[in-house]
Write an enzyme that holds these catalytic residues in place. Structure first.
Site, mmCIF file in Angstrom:
data_model
loop_
_atom_site.group_PDB
_atom_site.id
_atom_site.type_symbol
_atom_site.label_atom_id
_atom_site.label_comp_id
_atom_site.label_asym_id
_atom_site.label_seq_id
_atom_site.Cartn_x
_atom_site.Cartn_y
_atom_site.Cartn_z
ATOM 1 N N GLU A 141 0.855 -1.185 0.000
ATOM 2 C CA GLU A 141 0.000 0.000 0.000
ATOM 3 C C GLU A 141 0.890 1.233 0.000
ATOM 4 O O GLU A 141 1.958 1.236 0.620
ATOM 5 C CB GLU A 141 -0.934 0.025 1.215
ATOM 6 C CG GLU A 141 -1.798 1.272 1.249
ATOM 7 C CD GLU A 141 -3.030 1.145 2.131
ATOM 8 O OE1 GLU A 141 -3.917 2.009 2.024
ATOM 9 O OE2 GLU A 141 -3.107 0.179 2.912
ATOM 10 N N CYS A 183 -6.713 0.811 2.568
ATOM 11 C CA CYS A 183 -7.654 1.926 2.622
ATOM 12 C C CYS A 183 -7.460 2.919 1.491
ATOM 13 O O CYS A 183 -8.365 3.695 1.174
ATOM 14 C CB CYS A 183 -7.537 2.629 3.968
ATOM 15 S SG CYS A 183 -8.067 1.614 5.363
ATOM 16 N N ASN A 225 -12.130 -3.203 -0.109
ATOM 17 C CA ASN A 225 -11.006 -3.461 0.782
ATOM 18 C C ASN A 225 -11.466 -3.962 2.142
ATOM 19 O O ASN A 225 -11.475 -5.159 2.390
ATOM 20 C CB ASN A 225 -10.173 -2.188 0.957
ATOM 21 C CG ASN A 225 -9.176 -2.317 2.100
ATOM 22 O OD1 ASN A 225 -8.429 -3.281 2.155
ATOM 23 N ND2 ASN A 225 -9.198 -1.390 3.036
ATOM 24 N N GLU A 226 -11.883 -3.061 2.997
ATOM 25 C CA GLU A 226 -12.194 -3.412 4.383
ATOM 26 C C GLU A 226 -13.617 -2.974 4.694
ATOM 27 O O GLU A 226 -13.897 -2.409 5.747
ATOM 28 C CB GLU A 226 -11.181 -2.719 5.311
ATOM 29 C CG GLU A 226 -10.926 -3.439 6.610
ATOM 30 C CD GLU A 226 -9.757 -2.818 7.369
ATOM 31 O OE1 GLU A 226 -8.855 -3.560 7.761
ATOM 32 O OE2 GLU A 226 -9.749 -1.577 7.551
#
Length: 654
Positions: A47, A240, A371-372
């Site tokens: 990331e 994120c 993603n999350e």
């Protein structure tokens, strides 16, 4: 010496009562193949956080090369010597172009006027190495040439070149500088000689020595650390960062491919996320874009795993969503990405890949949807993505989110719901204490063997607490991860992928800790956690075989954790043992089900008596594998387990 008492369970504490003379016998049944180990078992999560891309693995040395930061001259400083007369004007073309700004320099003195760029916390320059400068420029009026310098922190010149500019049309100019000295905090100076007007854009400086010597490429030492792990997959671009704080600054892969100067620069979502580490100069140039990620995956032998925005911004920030009836462009982006990666060179997106230099497909097999994310809104969007992708590309395996935590109400909703939808891979995240990792070594022992497979997509042991700026990559955190990973590997029929996160951290530009690899402008080192990951990745074997301690799996008895595999190709038994106790333990590994073993085994051992110890730039390999040879007693491997140690033992089957 620090003690481990604070983070061990009561069962583990009994390890302190053992004596060196107490022999514990492990049993490995090398002929009972429990499950294959996936080639993707141990991988890498990338990331762009902690200056991981711009200022990190992307080797560009100039910060804000195209003047597109919110403060257009951030990173730049006007230079005037001997009362030189000149000025800078930032011009916005006002056109629908990705990067509309450029700088206009009006030079009224024949010499002494220029600009300087500070780089990303300084430019790392190495003596005798070559550095390639390029820029787009035109001369609307007058006659102005460029003198280009590299200077050290004391403003002493350590390299120089010049460029002759001509014409009123935009052209690309290039030059090279050979450094005369090594400097961690170098700057780039550009001096204007003559009088007139110069327009400039995309002012860039790269080391000649990039990964595979690709012009405008990646920082070689950082990629080498990744290649040395031989990872099974590369997950990109995060995290994120995929979501964005708002949907307007989400990651859009189509804006990261094609010509470098046509990739739209945007703010990095981590620039002001944490008050303890504000980094307002953190932007994304996307010089490291999706094409480069695919290429990097191929270079290091890893399966590419792109993660795409599913129409949801970060739920920790704005939690914006796109209405489901307006989700088609997001879904089309996913379908087009598969064509970009796998399509023939005469397809729309396959043609772009070929034009960029890779006619052959990248053979994409995996893709993440969101993603999350969590909640019903995620499930609604996931189902639409899955339906469209599976209809057109049924072989592509989809990674789906079960939220930011490994338990709790968000997980408890998503886990059964996605199982009911027969999802391919569930992405579980755990940023937890060392104690949590020890206690959860059996997490997957009772998981449904017929349900979705698990991607342990983000995990790291946090010594001071999640999000705490005082977290460090100490031996305590790495040792607890090593213990937990015995359980991941033992359950390789359920756990198909796992990756530590985050990957990189700039020593002066980080926002989040802990991290796997730390670097500055000239150096990089692997943490103890890096060496744990590397030992697992390099020694994963082909099949898990039973390994027990007193007829039970070794998952905490007397502070010991263990697992075994065989490598059917290399014809080896591979044994991993972790001693989380404060005292040495004498053990013996009895290997059953083989005709004959080699006389000696090899061991790679990570150990340190101080749980708070960490690697540093001064001692980058302070905690790193040490090689040992063990003499077998027939089919038994005698092993002394040092306090706070992790070792990988390999025995040849004859």
């Amino acid at each position: 010496m620090k003690t481990i008492t604070a983070w061990l369970t009561g069962a583990c504490l009994s390890a302190g009562t053992l004596t060196a003379q107490t022999t514990q016998v492990f049993t490995v049944k090398a002929n009972q193949l429990k499950t294959p180990v996936q080639k993707t078992m141990w991988g890498i999560f990338f990331e762009d956080i902690n200056f991981g891309a711009d200022g990190g693995i992307y080797a560009e040395l100039v910060k804000n090369r195209s003047f597109e930061f919110a403060t257009p001259l951030m990173g730049w400083k006007e230079q005037k010597q001997n009362n030189a007369n000149g000025s800078i004007l930032i011009i916005n073309r006002g056109e629908q172009v990705p990067n509309p700004r450029f700088a206009r320099f009006t030079v009224r003195s024949a010499s002494g006027y220029g600009i300087s760029n500070e780089g990303f916390r300084g430019m790392g320059i190495t003596a005798n190495n070559q550095y390639d400068l390029s820029l787009l420029a035109r001369v609307p009026e007058g006659n102005v040439q460029l003198r280009i310098e590299l200077v050290n922190a004391a403003n002493e010149k350590i390299g120089e070149t010049s460029l002759t500019l001509s014409g009123k049309d935009w052209k690309k100019y290039t030059a090279s500088i050979t450094a005369k000295a090594t400097e961690a905090k170098a700057k780039l100076n550009i001096w204007f000689e003559g009088t007139g007007v110069v327009d400039a854009d995309m002012i860039s400086l790269f080391p000649k020595n990039t990964w595979k010597n690709r012009p405008g490429g990646l920082r070689a030492d950082l990629v080498q650390l990744l290649a040395d792990m031989k990872p099974g997959f590369l997950r990109f671009p995060g995290g994120c960062i995929v979501e964005g704080k708002e949907l307007t600054n989400r990651y859009q892969w189509k804006k990261t491919v094609g010509a470098i100067n046509e990739r739209e620069v945007i703010v990095n979502r981590w620039n002001t996320e944490f008050r303890h580490k504000l980094t307002p100069d953190y932007y994304q140039s996307f010089g490291l874009g999706f094409y480069e990620y695919f290429l990097l995956s191929e270079d290091i032998g890893a399966e590419p795993l792109p993660i795409l925005n599913c129409g949801m911004a970060c739920q920790f920030n704005t939690a914006e969503v796109v209405p489901t009836e307006e989700l088609d462009p997001y879904i089309q982006d996913a379908l087009d990405l598969i064509e970009f990666a796998n399509g023939p060179a005469d397809s729309k997106w396959g043609k772009l890949r070929a034009q960029m230099g890779h006619p052959a497909p990248f053979n994409l097999k995996l893709m993440g949807v969101g993603n999350e994310q969590w909640g019903e809104q995620y499930i609604e969007r996931y189902k639409l993505f899955a339906k469209a992708i599976k209809e057109k590309y049924p072989a592509v395996q989809l990674v789906s989110s079960v939220g930011p935590n490994p338990d709790g109400p968000l997980f408890d909703y998503l886990n059964p719901t996605l199982r009911g939808l027969k999802a391919d891979l569930l992405d579980e995240h755990y940023y937890r204490s060392p104690d949590w990792f020890l206690k959860n070594a059996k997490r997957y022992d009772d998981y449904d063997r017929n349900g979705p497979k698990i991607f342990a997509g983000e995990y790291a042991s946090h010594s001071k607490g999640v999000g705490n700026s005082e977290n460090i990559n100490n031996w305590q955190s790495a040792l607890s991860e090593a213990a937990f990973m015995t359980g991941l590997e033992r359950n390789a029929d359920v756990v198909h992928m796992a990756s530590y996160a985050p990957l990189f951290a700039h020593a002066e530009g980080w926002q989040w800790t802990p991290d796997l690899i730390w670097f500055n402008s000239l150096q990089a080192y692997g943490t103890p956690n890096y060496y744990v990951q590397k030992l697992y990745s390099l020694n994963k074997g082909t099949h898990v075989v039973p390994m027990t301690l007193n007829n039970e799996i070794a998952a905490g008895q007397n502070g010991l954790y263990a697992n075994a595999c065989i490598d059917s190709v290399a014809k080896e038994v591979i044994i991993k043992i972790v001693n989380t106790g404060a005292t040495p333990q004498t053990s013996e590994v009895a290997i059953e089900g083989v005709k004959k073993l080699a006389a000696n085994a090899t061991a790679e051992v990570l150990k340190n008596g101080d749980l708070q110890q960490a690697n540093t730039f001064a001692q980058p390999a302070g905690i790193s594998p040490q090689q040992e040879t063990i003499k077998l007693k027939g089919k038994k491997v005698p092993v002394t387990l040092a306090p706070y140690s992790f070792q990988v033992i390999k025995v040849k089957m004859l």
